[in-house]
Design a protein around this motif. Structure first.
Motif, PDB file in Angstrom:
ATOM      1  N   SER A 257       0.824  -1.209   0.000  1.00 20.03           N
ATOM      2  CA  SER A 257       0.000   0.000   0.000  1.00 20.03           C
ATOM      3  C   SER A 257       0.857   1.256   0.000  1.00 20.03           C
ATOM      4  O   SER A 257       1.918   1.308   0.632  1.00 20.03           O
TER       5      SER A 257
ATOM      6  N   VAL B 166       0.019   5.485   0.572  1.00 21.44           N
ATOM      7  CA  VAL B 166      -1.032   6.416   0.989  1.00 21.44           C
ATOM      8  C   VAL B 166      -0.436   7.809   1.134  1.00 21.44           C
ATOM      9  O   VAL B 166       0.617   7.983   1.753  1.00 21.44           O
TER      10      VAL B 166
ATOM     11  N   THR C  53      -4.922   6.542  -2.180  1.00 23.29           N
ATOM     12  CA  THR C  53      -4.495   5.249  -1.648  1.00 23.29           C
ATOM     13  C   THR C  53      -4.405   4.270  -2.807  1.00 23.29           C
ATOM     14  O   THR C  53      -5.328   4.188  -3.626  1.00 23.29           O
TER      15      THR C  53
END
Length: 782
Positions: A413, A415, A433
């Motif tokens: 991920s 972000v 995101t």
């Protein structure tokens, strides 16, 4: 460890100690430190105070122990009142406080609702409706919570559990799979032991309430920052360790043996760490040879939570954080009591499940200008579960493979969040995101004594989910505030892009009360497992399904009746469409997935189902005052759906009502620093609707067969449970000791959980939830 803690405590200084309260004060939007803010501590009268330095830090030493009220004032900003701060000898109190700049000039006279007086104010400034702050101390304070954030959240208005064996969160009639879990702004996998990627709950939480800071919980129409969820959001924040003093924790309870430590890396460093480790109590007792009365079915688990914070030059900070755990249990047929239905095993089979979950991340946050703040995070998470089920040919106990599967997700991920404060009336927040999930799934059933395979899923691959958002907060005046936002998301498998408007309005009627309204359009993808389920011909027919669509409408009223008593009521309506259902007439709907432990293997789905949830909720909450506190919540609601047969039915989560009464009282004994406390919890929930058993077919096939044409047409009896918790806390000069016992289901009320068929007795049997069960806990901090 237990013996050491008791001996150490009883030999500590017995006189009353004092403690330090310190922390930082910043501007809520720009994150800039506020220089010269005044902080005062009181317990009826002011007993200490300080002002912030050039970095926004403050420190107040020699504060007497006990519960205190904190007040923060700063010219041109709204006053912050922070009640019920617990001061103990074993840990310094560290507060990270934020103030909102006043809309009006100093010489203007206005009457406005000061939302900062509300201890349940959220971290997310864009939240307007259906939101509240989550205080991790409540998991230790109230009966029945057992230090579990999910079990504590089940007491909030609009939230239903009713399953003693798991901590699934059911929000306003939605499946627990409609929940979004975040940690430090990152979407994370199911944070529970014995959980997996296709559900969001489990029997024991991996999350440690000793590491969690003030967090946010949303039940509807949440801000544009959140996406891919139709039910609710739990936005968790891990607290930072003490950067001036080393502190330690030892805790023993039914949930586990726990050790914790926090402090600075060195005396000269402002960098800090916090770390907690826990190991299953029953597993440890079994390892040292004690009989714990569970046979081979002893739950084994261990977990850890950590965070490292390193300040950088130029008002920046780098943090490394994470949590993870392992769990397993052996469910052996020879240990099953054939005189009753057993939810966790069957006499003619062995099941061996294994689980592991973890997430770790690194974040860098910095003030780019005096009005602009940014945070960038990279994270990786791992979720793995596998099971093996073998049939036992009775009475010989010859073993044949019955089912086998494994489910692995590795997610990466990125972000980014940026906040810019234009002026006292306007601020904007935007970000994105991106989640890349690499998965590997295999699941099959085996028939005819292990000779015929029926494969449900056998797939490896990647799924990309990209989300972006922007939101604007405008304060017309001290009374009227609007939050407007837009969220978008794209998923690589179905190549669908959606735009979701979000709107929140809040109007202060006077100093104490306000009305608010909110709307949100939300979408959620199917779990990756369900996307790649294959039909009898081996075809993956769910890959092009659209997102499930949900419109949320909310209207609410709040009133601070006194400084310590708050009343809140909300009404809501949720309309769901594009719900996956069978492509032939049936009662199936993905809205009911999550009611059972196992995944759904339905293929050949189409986006033609609908659903609706509507209801009214109220909360009456008294914050700690004069030793007394309580929380009363109630919900009246209806939850319906339509499958591909067009018949309107109750969902699996439609209990119609839920009510909770939690109350507690603290008593000071003799010298200050010695507290005896007691609290009680009453919960009643309407019975869930269930699909009736086809008894004739069950007899013929010797397995439970359900009448799906009458899905969710019969109703269980209402759920009732009473928990009582009593405890003793003693503060010494530089340490604190606490012992408590949580008596769960003290009336031993028999709550039905499920209906099944017992082939050994040829009867319909019922599985009951947890009976009376005492849970002792010992805790020592120093």
């Amino acid at each position: 460890m237990f013996t050491y803690c008791v001996v150490y405590a009883t030999n500590a200084f017995a006189q009353q100690g004092t403690q330090t309260i310190r922390g930082t004060v910043i501007d809520r939007e720009s994150k800039q430190p506020l220089i010269g803010a005044t902080i005062s501590v009181s317990n009826g009268s002011i007993i200490g105070g300080a002002t912030t330095d050039t970095e926004g830090n403050f420190k107040i030493e020699k504060i007497p122990l006990g519960r205190k009220n904190i007040k923060v004032t700063y010219i041109g900003y709204e006053t912050l009142n922070y009640p019920d701060v617990m001061v103990t000898a074993g840990k310094e109190v560290i507060l990270n406080l934020s103030l909102v700049e006043a809309v009006t000039k100093m010489n203007e006279v206005t009457i406005s609702y000061d939302r900062k007086k509300d201890p349940t104010v959220t971290n997310n400034e864009m939240a307007t409706v259906s939101s509240r702050s989550f205080n991790p101390d409540d998991t230790k304070k109230y009966a029945g919570a057992l230090g579990d954030p999910s079990r504590m959240a089940a007491n909030f208005a609009g939230v239903v559990s009713g399953n003693d064996s798991r901590n699934d969160i059911v929000v306003r009639g939605n499946s627990p799979n409609a929940m979004l879990w975040q940690m430090e702004g990152v979407n994370i996998p199911n944070p529970n032991h014995f959980g997996n990627s296709f559900n969001t709950g489990g029997p024991v939480s991996i999350l440690n309430s000793n590491n969690i800071g003030k967090s946010d919980f949303f039940t509807s129409a949440f801000p544009a920052q959140y996406g891919n969820a139709n039910g609710g959001v739990f936005d968790l924040v891990l607290r930072e360790g003490n950067n001036e003093k080393r502190e330690f924790l030892g805790q023993v309870g039914f949930n586990g043996f726990e050790l914790g430590a926090e402090g600075p890396f060195s005396r000269k460093s402002k960098a800090s760490y916090i770390f907690n480790y826990r190991y299953s109590t029953l597993a440890l007792m079994q390892k040292i040879g004690l009989n714990v009365g569970t046979g081979a079915a002893t739950p084994l688990y261990q977990d850890m939570n950590f965070k490292v914070a390193i300040p950088t030059k130029g008002k920046g900070k780098i943090t490394f954080w994470g949590m993870g755990g392992f769990s397993s249990i052996d469910l052996l047929g020879k240990d099953v009591d054939t005189t009753e239905i057993n939810f966790y095993g069957q006499r003619d089979q062995n099941t061996l499940p294994r689980y592991r979950t973890g997430v770790a991340g690194a974040s860098f946050e910095k003030s780019l200008t005096s009005k602009t703040w940014a945070k960038f995070t990279l994270a990786a998470s791992h979720s793995y579960s596998k099971f093996q089920t073998d049939s036992l040919a009775l009475p010989s106990d010859n073993i044949y493979r019955k089912a086998q599967g494994y489910f692995q997700d590795n997610k990466y991920s990125a972000v980014l969040n940026i906040t810019h404060k234009i002026n006292s009336k306007n601020s904007i927040n935007a970000g994105f995101t991106h989640d890349l999930t690499q998965f590997d799934y295999f699941n099959k059933d085996v028939y005819n004594k292990g000779t015929i395979d029926s494969v449900r899923v056998n797939q490896q691959g990647n799924v990309n989910l990209t989300q972006a958002y922007a939101q604007w907060k405008h304060r017309f005046n001290a009374k009227f505030t609007t939050n407007v936002g837009l969220h978008s998301q794209y998923m690589s498998v179905n190549e669908q892009i959606v735009l979701e408007p979000r709107v929140g309005l809040k109007y202060a009627l006077n100093e104490q009360s306000s009305i608010n309204a909110g709307y949100g359009l939300h979408h959620q993808m199917l779990p990756i497992y369900n996307i790649f389920v294959q039909n009898a011909q081996g075809q993956q027919t769910n890959k092009k399904l659209d997102f499930t669509r949900s419109n949320h409408f909310v209207l609410g009223y709040e009133n601070m009746l006194t400084q310590t008593l708050k009343f809140k009521i909300e009404t809501y309506y949720q309309l769901l469409s594009d719900v996956p259902v069978n492509n032939y007439p049936s009662s199936y709907s993905s809205l009911n997935v999550g009611a059972a432990f196992q995944p759904s293997d339905e293929s050949d789905l189409v986006n033609k189902g609908t659903g609706e949830n509507y209801g009214v909720e109220l909360t009456l909450e008294r914050y700690f005052n004069k030793g007394f506190y309580y929380l009363i919540t109630g919900s009246l609601f209806d939850s319906k759906y339509k499958g591909s047969d067009g018949i309107e039915r109750n969902t699996a989560f439609n209990t119609k009502y839920a009510a909770n009464i939690l109350a507690g009282k603290e008593f000071a004994l003799g010298k200050k620093g010695t507290i005896l406390y007691a609290n009680v919890k009453f919960t009643t929930i309407g019975g869930r609707y269930f699909t009736p058993l086809d008894f004739m077919q069950s007899q013929a096939r010797l397995i439970a067969v359900y009448d799906k044409s009458n899905a969710f047409s019969e109703k269980q009896t209402a759920y009732f449970r009473m928990d009582v918790k009593a405890g003793y806390r003693k503060d010494f000069k530089s340490s604190s000791m606490e012992f408590s016992v949580d008596f769960q289901n003290v009336t031993n009320h028999q709550n039905i959980f499920s209906q099944g068929y017992n082939k050994y007795r040829n009867t319909i049997s019922y599985n009951y939830q947890q009976g009376f069960f005492p849970v002792p806990t010992f805790r020592y901090t120093f």
